[in-house]
Write an enzyme that holds these catalytic residues in place. Structure first.
Site, short mmCIF file in Angstrom:
data_model
loop_
_atom_site.label_atom_id
_atom_site.label_comp_id
_atom_site.label_asym_id
_atom_site.label_seq_id
_atom_site.Cartn_x
_atom_site.Cartn_y
_atom_site.Cartn_z
N GLU A 268 -5.97 -8.60 4.89
CA GLU A 268 -6.36 -7.86 6.08
C GLU A 268 -7.29 -6.72 5.65
OE1 GLU A 268 -4.97 -4.59 9.30
OE2 GLU A 268 -4.09 -4.77 7.31
N ASN B 228 0.80 -1.22 0.00
CA ASN B 228 0.00 0.00 0.00
C ASN B 228 0.83 1.27 0.00
OD1 ASN B 228 -2.65 1.46 0.46
ND2 ASN B 228 -1.49 2.12 2.27
N ASP C 250 -1.46 -7.12 3.25
CA ASP C 250 -1.69 -6.10 4.27
C ASP C 250 -2.56 -4.96 3.74
OD1 ASP C 250 -0.98 -4.90 6.89
OD2 ASP C 250 0.00 -3.38 5.66
#
Length: 592
Positions: free
Chosen positions: A324, A166, A294
């Site tokens: 997640e 990210n 993530d």
């Protein structure tokens, strides 16, 4: 976002007082009150079914799988973690572990001290002299390669690589750029009328790697936003000039594309090509069995779906992928899984919230609601259930406390029930924790041993491996005492089963439960030894199973296949050697 997944929206101006209060709490970013949850009560909620979950003896019944999260947030930076994990693989395999989720293995901005979520270089797995060290906090690339080979080739354990895609941080140089500051509580609102000159840390050259594996150099063109302006020395959220936040992200804080550091622009063709190249490269460097991805609520849904399809097409279509996505909204997560072609699993956030809320209420908590609206009800084949993880443990951003007395109850739910997803056991609940650091102690931290001294959870894991099979009957009729049984399956451990009963009350309790006529006449005892005595199964297959105050009991045939080995098994949780250093007085502290 909800609209993107075709979920209904709340009617404008029609929010109830309760929803308005939740929205206000979300705007203040109170724990557990993400902005996206203000729609939650307007859509469907599910409760656990009352009917049995039937598994025929003629149906196939593969051995249960089990994940362990192989780290906690506060592991000391001694750079020995890959070696430690390699050493405990035999023990984990014995407990029935099929998947081991390892911490982010890429070079962190904080080098030898970073946990890896402060991601710097995807292509440095502890191989190059960058950010103050060659290895990572966890060890060297060579040690990581050894870990994955041992896990795969000797024990059949699938290593899950924690992919942080990210953002990036720890840039090698700053760049002059332009951007507008946005409201951190609603990133759609621009606080500047015109673009302002900024200095952002957006230049990544990776000098230690010198172009090996990937020649891409990252600049401001590859990011959508930053959280620090070095020109004015201010922190905030800035959207870079010429960029827009991705639309297909979570709508918490208006638009939750930006999370932290330099936010990656997944729409940029160079970015997409490099990440696609990286995941293929990764599969050739390490013997891994999948990814834990993530922070997926913070970047483009379409990009992630394209990445998953790329993995299936070019890497390995058998990889296990878990994401997640922190959102207490199982209907939304179910729709997200459908959008991803059911190719991804997600952590069951609602279940953890249920555990926390019911445990904190202590004797007022309603155990009948343990499973309400969990992702395991919506998508049991795509849910990963857990009790604690590195984000929810004490002192972390998503701290979701589960009282100590309740932790064994929660683990009994995720480990021993049928059709409720893949359970994930937390590292600190097996091996203890070093955190959080105590205030005003100059880095001195106390080691906290695992729950119940490390004696209970491993036996539950073995019970899952050996006996938690077959048809399930639920007994969830009382608010303070619930139970369930697994009748066993002829293909596993001669058909032996389990009976689980738990209470959050201060008094002893019991449940009359059915375990199957095939078990008539058997004598069952509590595997955990928290409840003494024995239960004789009557001729119709019923027994009355007791449980002690604020406790759980796991009843198994006293002569079940493998029972003697479980009864005599002692789990060595002293992975750091703190208690082996002295024979008489345990060492319970460490300085860092």
């Amino acid at each position: 976002m909800s609209a993107f997944l075709n979920l209904p929206q709340p009617p404008p101006g029609k929010l109830t007082p309760a929803l308005l209060a939740l929205q206000k709490a979300a705007t203040a970013q109170l724990p557990g009150s993400g902005f996206s949850t203000n729609m939650r009560p307007l859509r469907e909620r599910r409760t656990a079914p009352l009917h049995p979950f039937i598994v025929s003896d003629d149906a196939p019944c593969p051995q249960n799988q089990l994940m362990v999260q192989g780290f906690e947030w506060y592991i000391p930076p001694d750079h020995q973690h890959w070696r430690r994990l390699s050493q405990i693989l035999p023990s984990l395999s014995h407990l029935g572990v099929s998947h081991l989720w390892i911490p982010p293995a890429c070079k962190a901005a904080h080098g030898p001290d970073g946990n890896g979520y402060d991601i710097y270089d995807l292509y440095d797995l502890g191989e190059f002299p960058q950010k103050g060290s060659t290895g990572t906090k966890w060890g060297t690339k060579e040690e990581l390669v050894d870990l994955t080979q041992i896990a795969s080739e000797q024990y059949g354990v699938k290593i899950l690589f924690d992919a942080v895609l990210n953002h990036k941080t720890g840039a090698d140089f700053k760049e002059q750029c332009w951007g507008k500051q946005v409201d951190p509580k609603d990133r759609r609102v621009e606080l500047d009328n015109e673009s302002q000159e900024l200095e952002g840390w957006t230049g990544f050259e990776f000098p230690g790697r010198q172009g090996r594996y990937s020649g891409m150099k990252w600049t401001k063109e590859h990011f959508t936003g930053i959280d620090y302006d070095d020109r004015t020395k201010r922190h905030g959220v800035w959207k870079l000039g010429g960029k827009e936040w991705a639309e297909d992200v979570d709508e918490e804080l208006g638009n939750y594309d930006f999370l932290m550091f330099a936010d990656i622009d997944h729409r940029h063709p160079d970015v997409k090509a490099d990440i696609f190249h990286w995941v293929k490269w990764l599969s050739r460097q390490l013997k891994i069995g999948g990814l834990r991805v993530d922070a997926i609520k913070h970047y483009s849904f379409r990009f992630l779906r394209d990445l998953l399809r790329h993995i299936d097409r070019e890497v390995n279509d058998q990889w296990f992928i878990v994401g997640e996505y922190w959102r207490e909204d199982s209907e939304f997560l179910a729709k997200f899984i459908e959008f991803m072609d059911h190719r991804i699993s997600l952590f069951d956030v609602q279940l953890v919230s249920n555990f926390s809320r019911i445990s904190l209420a202590e004797e007022k908590g309603d155990l009948r609601k343990l499973l309400d609206d969990t992702l395991a009800l919506w998508k049991p084949d795509n849910a990963v259930t857990f009790v604690v993880n590195h984000d929810t443990q004490n002192g972390q951003s998503l701290e979701t406390p589960v009282l100590p007395f309740f932790i064994p109850l929660a683990y009994a739910v995720i480990l021993l029930r049928a059709n409720t997803g893949l359970p994930c056991v937390f590292y600190a609940d097996l091996y203890g924790s070093f955190g959080p650091p105590q205030p005003n102690t100059q880095g001195y931290v106390k080691f906290t041993p695992p729950t119940s001294g490390g004696a209970i959870l491993p036996k539950m894991m073995l019970a899952r491996k050996l006996w938690a099979y077959g048809t399930q009957y639920d007994y969830f009729g009382e608010s303070h005492c619930v139970g369930f049984t697994r009748c066993g399956h002829v293909s596993q451990s001669r058909g032996d089963g389990v009976a689980v009963v738990m209470t959050n009350a201060w008094e002893c309790a019991s449940k009359r439960m059915f375990v199957g006529r095939q078990h008539a006449g058997e004598i069952w005892t509590d595997l955990l030894k928290w409840c003494f005595g024995q239960v004789v199964i009557d001729g119709e297959g019923w027994g009355v199973f007791p449980v002690g105050p604020r406790s759980v009991s796991v009843w198994v045939n006293s002569t079940a296949e493998g029972r003697a080995g479980v009864d005599s098994f002692t789990f060595d949780f002293d992975i750091y050697g703190l208690y082996k250093q002295q024979e008489s007085t345990p060492i319970a502290t460490i300085t860092r």
